[in-house]
Design a protein around this motif. Structure first.
Motif, PDB file in Angstrom:
ATOM      1  N   ALA A 169       0.828  -1.212   0.000  1.00 52.57           N
ATOM      2  CA  ALA A 169       0.000   0.000   0.000  1.00 52.57           C
ATOM      3  C   ALA A 169       0.859   1.257   0.000  1.00 52.57           C
ATOM      4  O   ALA A 169       0.425   2.299  -0.495  1.00 52.57           O
ATOM      5  N   ALA A 170       2.070   1.167   0.547  1.00 51.68           N
ATOM      6  CA  ALA A 170       2.939   2.349   0.588  1.00 51.68           C
ATOM      7  C   ALA A 170       4.400   1.971   0.693  1.00 51.68           C
ATOM      8  O   ALA A 170       4.751   0.945   1.290  1.00 51.68           O
ATOM      9  N   VAL A 171       5.243   2.800   0.107  1.00 54.28           N
ATOM     10  CA  VAL A 171       6.699   2.737   0.290  1.00 54.28           C
ATOM     11  C   VAL A 171       7.148   4.123   0.749  1.00 54.28           C
ATOM     12  O   VAL A 171       7.201   5.050  -0.053  1.00 54.28           O
ATOM     13  N   PRO A 172       7.416   4.275   2.049  1.00 59.04           N
ATOM     14  CA  PRO A 172       7.848   5.584   2.548  1.00 59.04           C
ATOM     15  C   PRO A 172       9.271   5.931   2.089  1.00 59.04           C
ATOM     16  O   PRO A 172       9.942   5.086   1.491  1.00 59.04           O
ATOM     17  N   PRO A 173       9.737   7.157   2.354  1.00 55.17           N
ATOM     18  CA  PRO A 173      11.087   7.545   1.917  1.00 55.17           C
ATOM     19  C   PRO A 173      12.134   6.531   2.373  1.00 55.17           C
ATOM     20  O   PRO A 173      12.148   6.105   3.526  1.00 55.17           O
ATOM     21  N   ARG A 174      12.990   6.150   1.431  1.00 53.62           N
ATOM     22  CA  ARG A 174      13.971   5.104   1.681  1.00 53.62           C
ATOM     23  C   ARG A 174      15.124   5.623   2.549  1.00 53.62           C
ATOM     24  O   ARG A 174      15.582   6.745   2.361  1.00 53.62           O
ATOM     25  N   GLU A 175      15.587   4.784   3.450  1.00 54.00           N
ATOM     26  CA  GLU A 175      16.821   5.050   4.210  1.00 54.00           C
ATOM     27  C   GLU A 175      17.995   4.696   3.299  1.00 54.00           C
ATOM     28  O   GLU A 175      17.796   4.201   2.188  1.00 54.00           O
ATOM     29  N   SER A 176      19.208   4.871   3.793  1.00 51.92           N
ATOM     30  CA  SER A 176      20.389   4.491   3.027  1.00 51.92           C
ATOM     31  C   SER A 176      20.298   3.032   2.585  1.00 51.92           C
ATOM     32  O   SER A 176      20.001   2.155   3.391  1.00 51.92           O
ATOM     33  N   PRO A 177      20.549   2.744   1.307  1.00 50.93           N
ATOM     34  CA  PRO A 177      20.572   1.350   0.864  1.00 50.93           C
ATOM     35  C   PRO A 177      21.950   0.695   1.053  1.00 50.93           C
ATOM     36  O   PRO A 177      22.121  -0.474   0.751  1.00 50.93           O
TER      37      PRO A 177
END
Ligand code: PBG
Length: 289
Positions: free
Chosen positions: A90-98
């Motif tokens: 339903a959602a992908v919030p802002p990504r942290e460091s990959p």
């Protein structure tokens, strides 16, 4: 609304973070319910490629499916690329460091051949071999705090971890070095979160308001590559999508466990065509598996 979560400190931090974001876009009060998963109970066996089978996520997903909870928060890299059709991201919030990081007393160049590297990841083993470190691989399980403790206690000399997990837990002090994404390429979806609901949930559109679209497109390209390579791909794969403006660059490396490079591809295209970019990368890699 009830959010299901695993009981680990990382899972709780991630779930709290999502609940906080959701509380700004939904008016419903969100409660937490802790669900124990198989991945939490099995602590001794090797984990090779089990991530793709949903070791950490299945039981939580079951709780979503049977309406015990309304949503679940997962590390996106643990979400199988062929998610149950009755479920939806339903959602992908802002990504942290990959990025991948080294946790060790000694720095990367100073770790001698024969050093014990704690990892249960085939990809991490392969990248170390690719860089000709000649480490002795030791299985390392348990949650992030446990793994760090095992390094500090000298049970293993070093381990490789996701920077995202350490940051979320406030454990950055243990980062000896952050690897460039091309040098030590992460797993698909690393650093991103996924909010899972039932596919027919009325909550999808409101939850979707916390989606960060560049992050979503990055992980879409990465997970599409993984899905397209499919079950035939037992080889360690590092993959990273990066959005810059309206462009997406997908970089992927396929290694053997011994660290031999089978194939390396870079595909660039419009951000809105993330899925296509993933498919193109798969086409260019599939003959090398
Ligand atoms: N495979 C376990 C797992 N799943 C998500 C994270 C860290 C957080 C993330 O990648 O988003 C970790 C630990 C690690 O690989 O160091």
């Amino acid at each position: 609304m009830i959010a299901g979560t695993r009981g680990s400190r990382l899972a709780l931090v991630q779930t709290n973070h999502v609940i906080e974001m959701l509380s700004e876009v939904c008016k419903d009060k969100i409660e937490k319910k802790i669900i124990k998963t198989k991945g939490d109970r099995i602590r001794d066996s090797q984990l090779y490629s089990m991530d793709s089978r949903g070791l950490f996520t299945r039981e939580l997903d079951m709780a979503v499916l049977n309406e015990e909870v309304d949503l679940a928060v997962h590390s996106l890299k643990d979400v199988p690329s062929d998610l149950d059709p009755d479920l939806a991201i339903a959602a992908v919030p802002p990504r942290e460091s990959p990025a991948e990081v080294l946790v060790s007393r000694l720095d990367w160049e100073d770790l001698p051949p024969g050093s014990k590297l704690g990892t249960s990841s085939l990809r991490r083993e392969a990248f170390c071999n690719h860089h000709q470190k000649n480490f002795k691989m030791e299985p390392l399980r348990g949650n992030i705090d446990t793994r760090i403790r095992k390094v500090m206690d000298g049970e293993v000399h070093a381990t490789i971890m996701a920077e995202a997990g350490l940051k979320r837990l406030g454990l950055e002090e243990h980062i000896k070095r952050r690897f460039p994404l091309e040098y030590f390429t992460p797993a698909a979806g690393q650093g991103a979160l996924a909010v899972i609901t039932r596919a027919d949930s009325e909550l999808i559109s409101s939850i979707g308001r916390i989606t960060h679209h560049p992050s979503l497109q990055e992980v879409t390209a990465e997970k599409t590559l993984l899905r397209e390579l499919g079950a035939g791909c037992q080889c360690p794969l590092g993959v990273i999508g990066r959005a810059t403006g309206n462009q997406l660059t997908l970089y992927a490396v396929l290694l053997t466990r011994e660290g031999e490079m089978l194939r390396k591809v870079t595909i660039r295209g419009p951000l809105a065509e993330a899925e296509d970019i993933g498919k193109k990368a798969a086409k260019e890699m599939e003959d090398y598996i």
